[in-house]
Scaffold this motif. Structure first.
Motif, mmCIF file in Angstrom:
data_model
loop_
_atom_site.group_PDB
_atom_site.id
_atom_site.type_symbol
_atom_site.label_atom_id
_atom_site.label_comp_id
_atom_site.label_asym_id
_atom_site.label_seq_id
_atom_site.Cartn_x
_atom_site.Cartn_y
_atom_site.Cartn_z
ATOM 1 N N UNK A 301 11.506 13.159 -8.514
ATOM 2 C CA UNK A 301 12.098 11.918 -9.031
ATOM 3 C C UNK A 301 11.230 10.690 -8.764
ATOM 4 N N UNK A 302 10.076 10.902 -8.131
ATOM 5 C CA UNK A 302 9.193 9.783 -7.805
ATOM 6 C C UNK A 302 8.578 9.228 -9.088
ATOM 7 N N UNK A 303 8.825 7.950 -9.358
ATOM 8 C CA UNK A 303 8.328 7.331 -10.578
ATOM 9 C C UNK A 303 6.888 6.836 -10.445
ATOM 10 N N UNK A 304 6.402 6.726 -9.213
ATOM 11 C CA UNK A 304 5.026 6.275 -8.991
ATOM 12 C C UNK A 304 4.330 7.173 -7.969
ATOM 13 N N UNK A 305 4.132 8.443 -8.311
ATOM 14 C CA UNK A 305 3.570 9.393 -7.331
ATOM 15 C C UNK A 305 2.105 9.170 -6.992
ATOM 16 N N UNK A 306 1.417 8.333 -7.793
ATOM 17 C CA UNK A 306 -0.002 8.105 -7.536
ATOM 18 C C UNK A 306 -0.287 6.658 -7.124
ATOM 19 N N UNK A 307 0.740 5.974 -6.649
ATOM 20 C CA UNK A 307 0.564 4.606 -6.172
ATOM 21 C C UNK A 307 -0.399 4.578 -4.988
ATOM 22 N N UNK A 308 -1.264 3.560 -4.948
ATOM 23 C CA UNK A 308 -2.290 3.471 -3.906
ATOM 24 C C UNK A 308 -1.692 3.437 -2.498
ATOM 25 N N UNK A 309 -0.547 2.760 -2.350
ATOM 26 C CA UNK A 309 0.029 2.587 -1.020
ATOM 27 C C UNK A 309 0.552 3.903 -0.432
ATOM 28 N N UNK A 310 0.577 4.958 -1.237
ATOM 29 C CA UNK A 310 1.062 6.248 -0.756
ATOM 30 C C UNK A 310 -0.064 7.128 -0.220
ATOM 31 N N UNK A 311 -1.257 6.558 -0.159
ATOM 32 C CA UNK A 311 -2.414 7.227 0.449
ATOM 33 C C UNK A 311 -2.879 6.367 1.617
ATOM 34 N N UNK A 312 -2.706 6.860 2.833
ATOM 35 C CA UNK A 312 -3.007 6.088 4.041
ATOM 36 C C UNK A 312 -4.439 5.577 4.060
ATOM 37 N N UNK A 313 -5.381 6.413 3.694
ATOM 38 C CA UNK A 313 -6.797 6.037 3.730
ATOM 39 C C UNK A 313 -7.056 4.814 2.858
ATOM 40 N N UNK A 314 -6.469 4.788 1.672
ATOM 41 C CA UNK A 314 -6.662 3.676 0.740
ATOM 42 C C UNK A 314 -6.125 2.367 1.315
ATOM 43 N N UNK A 315 -4.946 2.429 1.923
ATOM 44 C CA UNK A 315 -4.316 1.239 2.486
ATOM 45 C C UNK A 315 -5.167 0.654 3.611
ATOM 46 N N UNK A 316 -5.664 1.508 4.501
ATOM 47 C CA UNK A 316 -6.470 1.017 5.614
ATOM 48 C C UNK A 316 -7.829 0.497 5.155
ATOM 49 N N UNK A 317 -8.406 1.114 4.135
ATOM 50 C CA UNK A 317 -9.666 0.616 3.584
ATOM 51 C C UNK A 317 -9.512 -0.812 3.090
ATOM 52 N N UNK A 318 -8.435 -1.051 2.349
ATOM 53 C CA UNK A 318 -8.180 -2.383 1.800
ATOM 54 C C UNK A 318 -7.893 -3.392 2.916
ATOM 55 N N UNK A 319 -7.153 -2.953 3.939
ATOM 56 C CA UNK A 319 -6.834 -3.842 5.063
ATOM 57 C C UNK A 319 -8.093 -4.238 5.822
ATOM 58 N N UNK A 320 -8.938 -3.268 6.128
ATOM 59 C CA UNK A 320 -10.166 -3.536 6.883
ATOM 60 C C UNK A 320 -11.114 -4.444 6.103
ATOM 61 N N UNK A 321 -11.172 -4.245 4.782
ATOM 62 C CA UNK A 321 -12.039 -5.066 3.942
ATOM 63 C C UNK A 321 -11.507 -6.487 3.849
ATOM 64 N N UNK A 322 -10.200 -6.621 3.659
ATOM 65 C CA UNK A 322 -9.575 -7.941 3.522
ATOM 66 C C UNK A 322 -9.700 -8.758 4.799
ATOM 67 N N UNK A 323 -9.540 -8.096 5.944
ATOM 68 C CA UNK A 323 -9.569 -8.795 7.223
ATOM 69 C C UNK A 323 -10.936 -8.785 7.890
ATOM 70 N N UNK A 324 -11.918 -8.159 7.217
ATOM 71 C CA UNK A 324 -13.304 -8.105 7.702
ATOM 72 C C UNK A 324 -13.389 -7.598 9.144
ATOM 73 N N UNK A 325 -12.684 -6.511 9.393
ATOM 74 C CA UNK A 325 -12.671 -5.929 10.747
ATOM 75 C C UNK A 325 -13.810 -4.941 10.896
#
Length: 325
Positions: A301-325
Motif C-alpha cells: 500500500x506504500x504510495x512512495x516506495x522509492x522516496x529518497x528519505x526511505x534510504x538511510x544512506x541517501x539521507x545522511x549524504x544530503x545531511x553531511x553535504x548540507x552541513x559541511x561536516x
C-alpha cells in the motif's frame, strides 16, 4: 505507569516503539533531530523535543524511570560516510549522556540498542557468550560502548543486540534486506541477490518492541546489567528470498543472483534468549511467517516506495553535504 524517554523516537524502530508503549499506558517523551521527519502521531501522553539530545540539560534526564537509547548511525555504508561524525554520534555523545544520567536517583533502567552485527563472521551458533568479531565501524562502536557500560556499572542497564530489523514503520526503510526484497518484488517485479550465502539473524520490529516492553514492565534482576540477542529467525539471503515468495504466494518475479558481494558478515544466532520475551509456548515459525506477510501487505500500500528519505544512506549524504561536516 512510567515516564519513559525515547532517544531517536522518530526513527525506524522508534516510530513503532512509541505507539506500542503508549498502548501500555506509559507517558512518553521523544527526543529526535528529525532527520527523517516527524513520524509519531500526536497524543496527550507523548511529547516530542526536536533537538539533539547532547544539548539537553543534565536535569532534564532526571525525570525518567526508563531511558531507551535508539540513536545510532546503524546502516554500515552510512556509518562509513564520515567516520568522525559516526564516532561522535555512536560513541562520544553517549559517553556524555552517561555522565549526565549516572547520578539520577529515579532511573530504573537504561536500555541500549546494540546489534548482532558485533559477531561479524562466525561459523558457530552464536550466544551471548560468543566472542564478538566486529567488522564495520558501526559494530565496533556498538561493542565499544557496551564495554563502557559494563565497566562503569553506575546505572542499571540492559543491552539488546538486535538482529537485522524488518517490518513496516511510519519511518520506512528499504535499505534492509526483507523490506527491500518485498518492495522490489512488488514494484519492480525483480529481486537482486548479492552473495546470498551469508547467514543473518532477523528481528521483526514489533518483536523488538515486545522485548523492550517486557524489560520495562517487569524490571526484574534477570535482565539487569545483561546482554540479550533479540530476533526471531536465522536464514541466508537465498533461502530468505524463497521463504518470502512462498509465504506471500507472489508470482512472476525475476530473481537475479550475483555471487560476488563485499558483505563479509555471516552469523547464526540462538533464539533461546528471545524466547523468554514471548508468552510460553509461542510458535516462532508462525510468528515469523505472519510478520513477513503483514510486512508484505503494508508495503503493498506504500504510495512512495522509492522516496529518497526511505534510504538511510541517501539521507545522511544530503545531511553531511548540507552541513559541511
Amino acid at each position: 505507569m512510567k515516564n519513559i524517554l525515547v532517544l531517536g523516537s522518530e526513527g525506524f524502530l522508534g516510530s513503532v516503539l512509541v505507539p506500542y508503549l503508549l498502548k501500555t499506558g506509559n507517558n512518553i517523551i521523544g527526543v529526535d533531530k528529525c532527520f527523517f521527519g516527524k513520524n509519531n502521531t500526536k497524543s496527550n501522553k507523548f511529547k516530542l523535543h526536536q533537538i539533539d539530545y547532547k544539548n539537553m540539560s543534565k536535569e532534564f534526564f532526571f525525570g525518567f524511570d526508563v531511558i531507551i537509547d535508539l540513536i545510532n548511525i546503524s546502516n554500515d555504508p552510512a556509518s562509513e560516510l564520515n567516520r568522525k561524525f559516526t564516532n561522535i554520534t555512536n560513541y562520544s555523545n553517549k559517553i556524555n549522556l552517561y555522565n549526565k544520567i549516572k547520578s539520577s536517583k529515579k532511573l530504573q533502567r537504561y536500555i541500549y540498542m546494540s546489534s548482532c552485527s558485533v559477531y561479524g563472521n562466525n561459523q558457530n551458533l552464536i550466544t551471548e557468550k560468543s566472542k564478538p568479531k566486529p567488522i564495520s565501524l558501526y559494530s565496533k562502536l556498538c561493542l565499544k560502548y557496551e564495554k563502557f557500560l559494563k565497566l562503569k556499572k553506575k546505572i542499571p542497564f540492559t543491552i539488546l543486540r538486535l538482529g537485522t530489523l524488518y517490518g513496516w514503520s511510519e519511518r520506512m526503510r528499504y535499505d534492509i534486506a526483507i523490506n527491500k526484497i518485498i518492495r522490489d518484488m512488488l514494484f519492480l517485479k525483480k529481486i537482486e541477490i548479492l552473495g546470498g550465502t551469508q547467514v543473518r539473524f532477523f528481528c521483526h520490529n514489533e518483536f523488538a518492541c515486545t522485548a523492550i516492553n517486557k524489560i520495562i514492565a517487569e524490571n526484574k534482576k534477570k535482565t539487569l546489567n545483561k546482554v540479550f540477542n533479540i530476533g526471531n529467525f536465522n536464514t541466508n539471503i537465498i533461502l530468505l528470498t524463497k521463504k518470502i515468495l512462498k509465504i506471500t504466494k507472489y508470482k512472476d518475479v525475476n530473481v537475479y543472483h550475483e555471487k560476488n558481494t563485499i558483505d563479509k558478515r555471516s552469523y547464526k544466532v540462538s533464539i533461546n534468549s528471545s524466547k523468554q520475551f514471548l508468552k510460553r509456548n509461542s510458535n516462532f515459525d508462525k510468528l515469523t511467517n505472519k510478520s513477513i506477510l503483514d510486512t508484505f501487505n503494508k508495503i503493498k500500500k506504500d504510495k512512495k516506495p522509492f522516496a529518497k528519505k526511505k534510504i538511510t544512506l541517501t539521507v545522511y549524504k544530503e545531511f553531511l553535504k548540507k552541513n559541511r561536516i
